[in-house]
Write an enzyme that holds these catalytic residues in place. Sequence first.
Site, PDB file in Angstrom:
ATOM      1  N   LYS A 171      -0.795   4.913   4.690  1.00 42.46           N
ATOM      2  CA  LYS A 171      -1.729   3.967   5.327  1.00 42.46           C
ATOM      3  C   LYS A 171      -1.364   3.790   6.798  1.00 42.46           C
ATOM      4  O   LYS A 171      -0.207   3.608   7.139  1.00 42.46           O
ATOM      5  CB  LYS A 171      -1.696   2.623   4.595  1.00 42.46           C
ATOM      6  CG  LYS A 171      -2.704   1.636   5.146  1.00 42.46           C
ATOM      7  CD  LYS A 171      -2.917   0.462   4.215  1.00 42.46           C
ATOM      8  CE  LYS A 171      -3.848  -0.581   4.820  1.00 42.46           C
ATOM      9  NZ  LYS A 171      -5.176  -0.041   5.128  1.00 42.46           N
ATOM     10  N   HIS A 198       0.829  -1.205   0.000  1.00 40.72           N
ATOM     11  CA  HIS A 198       0.000   0.000   0.000  1.00 40.72           C
ATOM     12  C   HIS A 198       0.862   1.252   0.000  1.00 40.72           C
ATOM     13  O   HIS A 198       2.050   1.203   0.320  1.00 40.72           O
ATOM     14  CB  HIS A 198      -0.913   0.020   1.234  1.00 40.72           C
ATOM     15  CG  HIS A 198      -2.113  -0.868   1.110  1.00 40.72           C
ATOM     16  ND1 HIS A 198      -2.062  -2.223   1.344  1.00 40.72           N
ATOM     17  CD2 HIS A 198      -3.401  -0.581   0.770  1.00 40.72           C
ATOM     18  CE1 HIS A 198      -3.260  -2.739   1.145  1.00 40.72           C
ATOM     19  NE2 HIS A 198      -4.095  -1.769   0.803  1.00 40.72           N
TER      20      HIS A 198
HETATM   21  P1  NAP Z   1      -7.317   9.584   4.510  1.00 35.83           P
HETATM   22  O1  NAP Z   1      -7.034  10.229   3.186  1.00 35.83           O
HETATM   23  O2  NAP Z   1      -6.397   9.821   5.674  1.00 35.83           O
HETATM   24  O3  NAP Z   1      -8.807  10.027   4.910  1.00 35.83           O
HETATM   25  C1  NAP Z   1      -9.364   9.868   6.180  1.00 35.83           C
HETATM   26  C2  NAP Z   1     -10.192  11.113   6.451  1.00 35.83           C
HETATM   27  O4  NAP Z   1     -10.988  10.920   7.617  1.00 35.83           O
HETATM   28  C3  NAP Z   1      -9.315  12.347   6.696  1.00 35.83           C
HETATM   29  O5  NAP Z   1      -9.757  13.401   5.884  1.00 35.83           O
HETATM   30  C4  NAP Z   1      -9.541  12.613   8.184  1.00 35.83           C
HETATM   31  O6  NAP Z   1      -9.467  13.973   8.482  1.00 35.83           O
HETATM   32  C5  NAP Z   1     -10.959  12.135   8.360  1.00 35.83           C
HETATM   33  N1  NAP Z   1     -11.316  11.871   9.746  1.00 35.83           N
HETATM   34  C6  NAP Z   1     -10.511  11.621  10.806  1.00 35.83           C
HETATM   35  N2  NAP Z   1     -11.233  11.418  11.919  1.00 35.83           N
HETATM   36  C7  NAP Z   1     -12.536  11.541  11.565  1.00 35.83           C
HETATM   37  C8  NAP Z   1     -13.780  11.480  12.261  1.00 35.83           C
HETATM   38  N3  NAP Z   1     -13.829  11.226  13.580  1.00 35.83           N
HETATM   39  N4  NAP Z   1     -14.936  11.684  11.569  1.00 35.83           N
HETATM   40  C9  NAP Z   1     -14.899  11.941  10.251  1.00 35.83           C
HETATM   41  N5  NAP Z   1     -13.769  12.027   9.527  1.00 35.83           N
HETATM   42  C10 NAP Z   1     -12.601  11.826  10.171  1.00 35.83           C
HETATM   43  O7  NAP Z   1      -7.415   8.005   4.355  1.00 35.83           O
HETATM   44  P2  NAP Z   1      -7.922   7.158   3.093  1.00 35.83           P
HETATM   45  O8  NAP Z   1      -6.775   6.749   2.251  1.00 35.83           O
HETATM   46  O9  NAP Z   1      -9.089   7.851   2.460  1.00 35.83           O
HETATM   47  O10 NAP Z   1      -8.424   5.854   3.834  1.00 35.83           O
HETATM   48  C11 NAP Z   1      -9.502   5.903   4.775  1.00 35.83           C
HETATM   49  C12 NAP Z   1      -9.745   4.500   5.287  1.00 35.83           C
HETATM   50  O11 NAP Z   1     -10.271   3.702   4.212  1.00 35.83           O
HETATM   51  C13 NAP Z   1      -8.492   3.781   5.799  1.00 35.83           C
HETATM   52  O12 NAP Z   1      -8.815   3.011   6.940  1.00 35.83           O
HETATM   53  C14 NAP Z   1      -8.128   2.864   4.629  1.00 35.83           C
HETATM   54  O13 NAP Z   1      -7.431   1.710   5.042  1.00 35.83           O
HETATM   55  C15 NAP Z   1      -9.499   2.515   4.120  1.00 35.83           C
HETATM   56  N6  NAP Z   1      -9.571   2.046   2.743  1.00 35.83           N
HETATM   57  C16 NAP Z   1     -10.505   1.103   2.479  1.00 35.83           C
HETATM   58  C17 NAP Z   1     -10.681   0.625   1.200  1.00 35.83           C
HETATM   59  C18 NAP Z   1     -11.746  -0.405   0.962  1.00 35.83           C
HETATM   60  O14 NAP Z   1     -11.946  -0.824  -0.181  1.00 35.83           O
HETATM   61  N7  NAP Z   1     -12.460  -0.824   1.998  1.00 35.83           N
HETATM   62  C19 NAP Z   1      -9.882   1.109   0.166  1.00 35.83           C
HETATM   63  C20 NAP Z   1      -8.938   2.083   0.437  1.00 35.83           C
HETATM   64  C21 NAP Z   1      -8.793   2.564   1.734  1.00 35.83           C
HETATM   65  P3  NAP Z   1      -8.036  14.625   8.908  1.00 35.83           P
HETATM   66  O15 NAP Z   1      -7.064  14.292   7.829  1.00 35.83           O
HETATM   67  O16 NAP Z   1      -8.380  16.064   8.985  1.00 35.83           O
HETATM   68  O17 NAP Z   1      -7.656  13.974  10.204  1.00 35.83           O
END
Ligand code: NAP
Length: 255
Positions: A149, A145
């Site tokens: 992550k 990844h």
């Molecule tokens: P990311 O870019 O860091 O996005 C996470 C977002 O959530 C950030 O904007 C963060 O804000 C916000 N956040 C933090 N605490 C929160 C809260 N209490 N309420 C609402 N929003 C909040 O991460 P990402 O790459 O999008 O990944 C997000 C998650 O999805 C990870 O766990 C990843 O492993 C997962 N994922 C899943 C799949 C799937 O197919 N299931 C695929 C890809 C990724 P701040 O930055 O301001 O803290």
Amino acid sequence: MSIKVIVAGFKGRMGSTAVDMVKGDSELQLAALLDPFASEKDFDGVPVFTDKADLVGFDADVWVDFTMPKVAYENTRFALENGFCPVVGTTGFTEKQIADLIALSADQKLGGLIAPNFAIGAILLMEFAAKASKYFPDLEIIELHHDKKKDAPSGTAVKTAELIREARTYKKQGAEDEEETLAGARGAEFDGFRIHSVRLPGLVAHQEVIFGAQGEGLTLRHDSYDRISFMSGVNLGIKEVVKRGQLVYGLEHLL
Ligand code: NAP
């Protein structure tokens, strides 16, 4: 009537891709957005919330969550307690947390989905890997990844390992007298086999399951080159959970 959707984590890499997907589907309506650090009050006319408590009593059907492992369990509980069907892509749940959320959803008679991977190819990889492990019990999982992550191993690797555990006869792999001269060199152990996590800039989400046997090998690999690869699964999840009365773990249960 359109399905009203809340997106938690709407500023993140996955959340913003999910917002675009919801906006592009006439059967869905973007109802609210949540991010604790958002400074704007609305985004393209959609209300933005910084505290989930302000969403109590809000008129919406589905809670899409792409936030962070440390908040996703509480968010999912909150969604179920407040009548929103959760569609959760955030990874890092423990088995106990998933069991608790399934029980809560059944009490609330609400559908929901926790999917460690929404890409159809990744679901197929997991199924193929579980099937192959019956015949090839020696295997290693390598998940790769991007370097932002937060959790390791990935939710997809854990789910793949769990499916393999169900299909494979237990075997402790490697030499009996194997020794790590550098801690962690052999990766994490799960049911006698190993999981390795690679983190590099430029990657999105990738996984290999490598099988070895006498004189032959088999490698299964899936690559998500772009976060768009997850969106047909998120879309399907949103449309399915509203018809159901219990949360499921894994998109395969809705296919
Ligand atoms: P990311 O870019 O860091 O996005 C996470 C977002 O959530 C950030 O904007 C963060 O804000 C916000 N956040 C933090 N605490 C929160 C809260 N209490 N309420 C609402 N929003 C909040 O991460 P990402 O790459 O999008 O990944 C997000 C998650 O999805 C990870 O766990 C990843 O492993 C997962 N994922 C899943 C799949 C799937 O197919 N299931 C695929 C890809 C990724 P701040 O930055 O301001 O803290």
